[in-house]
Design an enzyme around this catalytic site. Structure first.
Site, PDB file in Angstrom:
ATOM      1  N   CYS A 184       0.693  -1.262  -0.139  1.00 18.87           N
ATOM      2  CA  CYS A 184       0.122   0.134  -0.164  1.00 18.87           C
ATOM      3  C   CYS A 184       0.838   1.369  -0.136  1.00 18.87           C
ATOM      4  O   CYS A 184       0.359   2.333  -0.332  1.00 18.87           O
ATOM      5  CB  CYS A 184      -0.875   0.005   1.220  1.00 18.87           C
ATOM      6  SG  CYS A 184      -2.200  -1.340   1.247  1.00 18.87           S
ATOM      7  N   HIS A 208      -3.279   6.740   2.524  1.00 19.22           N
ATOM      8  CA  HIS A 208      -3.688   5.711   2.000  1.00 19.22           C
ATOM      9  C   HIS A 208      -4.990   5.299   2.675  1.00 19.22           C
ATOM     10  O   HIS A 208      -5.595   5.479   3.925  1.00 19.22           O
ATOM     11  CB  HIS A 208      -2.827   4.322   2.432  1.00 19.22           C
ATOM     12  CG  HIS A 208      -3.347   2.945   2.308  1.00 19.22           C
ATOM     13  ND1 HIS A 208      -3.664   2.677   1.323  1.00 19.22           N
ATOM     14  CD2 HIS A 208      -3.420   2.006   3.251  1.00 19.22           C
ATOM     15  CE1 HIS A 208      -4.118   1.355   1.331  1.00 19.22           C
ATOM     16  NE2 HIS A 208      -3.851   1.054   2.445  1.00 19.22           N
ATOM     17  N   ASN A 212     -10.696  -0.132  -0.865  1.00 24.78           N
ATOM     18  CA  ASN A 212      -9.110  -0.056  -0.533  1.00 24.78           C
ATOM     19  C   ASN A 212      -8.322  -0.799  -2.009  1.00 24.78           C
ATOM     20  O   ASN A 212      -8.466  -1.834  -2.360  1.00 24.78           O
ATOM     21  CB  ASN A 212      -8.487  -0.813   0.381  1.00 24.78           C
ATOM     22  CG  ASN A 212      -6.872  -1.177   0.806  1.00 24.78           C
ATOM     23  OD1 ASN A 212      -6.291  -0.425   0.142  1.00 24.78           O
ATOM     24  ND2 ASN A 212      -6.636  -1.563   1.849  1.00 24.78           N
TER      25      ASN A 212
END
Length: 534
Positions: free
Chosen positions: A321, A461, A491
């Site tokens: 990520c 994020h 996500n």
């Protein structure tokens, strides 16, 4: 006669030794009523409202949002006259100790019950966050510049619209919001508020040196997958529960004819257009991804071929990520080191391919998407400072996908496919993410001599709404300054920061000189963060 009591973190079972304070809804000096929600806590398995055990006044707060607290440890002190709380009384000598700690106040709704009330089983933190503060927190409707332009282009005066709900940062009305709103209105309603549209209305050292982010773009697949569709596998769950716990309302997933390379190409073309550059101006391509379309050749080479960049330096990196922020720092260093001039930094993730549709911990979390930026040594705005990169390899098992590598390249007939899906230890990820995000932001503020008040935006994020709200309180930056898009996109791993930045740039919510903080936590763990000045 009143006395003071210390209220401990409650026990939620023999296996739960600590809990995370997600949100604290009271401040020292606040009068509370028995049954009023005063905090939100998370164990490894569930999210709970903590309700006041008695009437009284908050006198001390011993912790702050995001803290991981052992069960039985006091986290606040209440002055009360409720004699049933006498067993928790603080000795007079302790009452005279240091003054009350401070915590950010927040609105809360009184409840009629006491103690803890379970909201929903917890979903892992690498999911994410979404809804902005309610419109009740604002005295008037707020608009992104793009949304106003779209309204005017449709012949509608934004000032006449009073019943639209914004889904952008700080409940701002976005371009998507106004488009959907106007599409539902009748021609008569639209004409009633029409306005003529004018053109005016539409219109030293390497470590300290910056580069220019000349262009930004993002792309998503055509197909939307709703929570309702995924819930068919989980009859015991509800849409409200999923949104409450993850903040996700939908996500985009690829369909036939789409790929990581095709999404990356679309995002790149938007970034090139903003930068006013051609593909022939690009001399390096860096792609951050954890799942390229194929292992060899790399995703960067495949993208370069599709774009027609035949002679560019091209390579991939994987920091999960945090990948896009890692790639930005690599690109900045390549420019300052003289290796390349105009660098395309891209991230493309197709997580729908490695998400287990029957795993309730991850099935709702992930989506597909891509983002791109063009880095150049040019002067001008959109300055990217050095990004701080770090990690903590003690938690390599917290988020993992064991299959697909050299040790287990492909399943044999009859093999369990679980190793080929993403797995997550939600409790570990949640606890560490709150602290890590906060540390990344505070470190960036310290490096650049900024106070929380001087931060214009945080582009994180897209982890989890509860994580980001806890981080907001912990670092003292209002949540409405966090660019949160997980409600729309889910996500998307390394792509999430780039997509959130691209979305915000498209909506034109940034103004010249805005201080923008990036922060990310990824599998590994990998950490990344830093400052960009618009």
């Amino acid at each position: 006669m009143t006395f003071q009591i210390d209220v401990p973190i409650p026990s939620m079972g023999a296996t739960v030794n600590e809990m995370t304070l997600i949100d604290l809804l009271v401040d020292a000096g606040k009068r509370i009523a028995k049954g009023e929600k005063i905090a939100e806590l998370e164990s490894d398995k569930s999210v709970f409202d903590f309700e006041a055990p008695c009437d009284g006044v908050i006198r001390r707060i011993f912790c702050r949002a995001g803290d991981i607290i052992e069960v039985g440890t006091p986290f606040l002190r209440i002055e009360t006259d409720d004699t049933s709380m006498g067993h928790m009384k603080v000795e007079d000598s302790e009452v005279q100790e240091a003054p009350a700690a401070k915590s950010a106040p927040a609105a809360s709704d009184p409840k009629t019950s006491t103690g803890l009330r379970e909201i929903a089983p917890a979903t892992p933190a690498a999911s994410a966050a979404a809804s902005a503060p309610s419109s009740a927190e604002h005295s008037s409707i707020r608009w992104t510049p793009r949304a106003k332009k779209l309204a005017l282009e449709r012949g509608v005066n934004p000032d006449t619209i009073t019943d639209i709900v914004g889904t952008g940062p700080g409940s701002r009305v976005t371009g998507e919001d106004i488009t959907a709103y106007l599409d539902t209105q009748s021609a008569a309603e639209t004409n009633a508020s029409a306005l003529p549209v004018s053109s005016e209305a539409i219109g030293g050292e390497s470590a300290s040196r910056t580069v220019r982010v000349a262009g930004i773009g993002y792309a998503v697949p055509k197909n939307i997958r709703s929570n309702a569709e995924i819930l068919k596998q989980f009859p015991g769950k509800t849409e409200d529960e999923i949104v409450k716990v993850t903040g996700i309302q939908q996500r985009y997933v690829i369909e036939e004819g789409e790929s990581a390379t095709s999404l990356a190409s679309s995002a790149t073309r938007d970034a090139l257009a903003m930068a006013e550059l051609d593909v022939c101006d690009i001399d390096a391509v860096v792609v951050a991804t954890l799942l390229p379309d194929q292992p060899v050749p790399g995703a960067a080479s495949a993208l370069a071929k599709k774009l027609g960049i035949e002679k560019a330096l091209a390579f991939d990196l994987n920091a999960a990520c945090s990948g896009w922020l890692y790639a930005l720092e690599v690109g900045r260093s390549l420019i300052l080191g003289g290796t390349a001039k105009n660098i395309l930094v891209v991230t493309a993730e197709i997580l729908s391919r490695i998400t287990n549709p029957k795993d309730h911990e991850t099935a709702f979390l992930f989506g597909d998407g891509a983002g791109a930026a063009i880095l150049t040594p040019q002067s001008g705005g959109h300055r990217l400072n050095r990004l701080e990169l770090s990690g903590d390899a003690r938690y390599t098992d917290a988020i993992s996908r064991a299959g697909g590598g050299a040790l287990n390249p492909m399943p044999k007939p009859g093999d369990d496919l679980d190793p080929f899906y993403l797995k997550m230890d939600g409790g570990v990820v949640f606890k560490r993410a709150v602290l890590a995000f906060s540390n990344i932001i505070e470190s960036a503020l310290e490096r650049h001599g900024l106070t929380p008040d001087e931060v214009s935006w945080v582009v994180p994020h897209q982890a989890n709404a509860r994580i980001l709200r806890a981080v907001s309180k912990r670092v003292g930056i209002p949540y409405e300054k966090f660019v949160v898009t997980i409600n729309k996109y889910g996500n998307t791993s390394a792509a999430s920061v780039s997509m959130a930045l691209g979305w915000a740039a498209k909506e034109e919510i940034f103004e010249e000189g805005d201080k923008i903080i990036f922060c990310s936590v990824g599998a590994g763990f990998t950490y990344a963060g830093g400052l960009m000045t618009w």
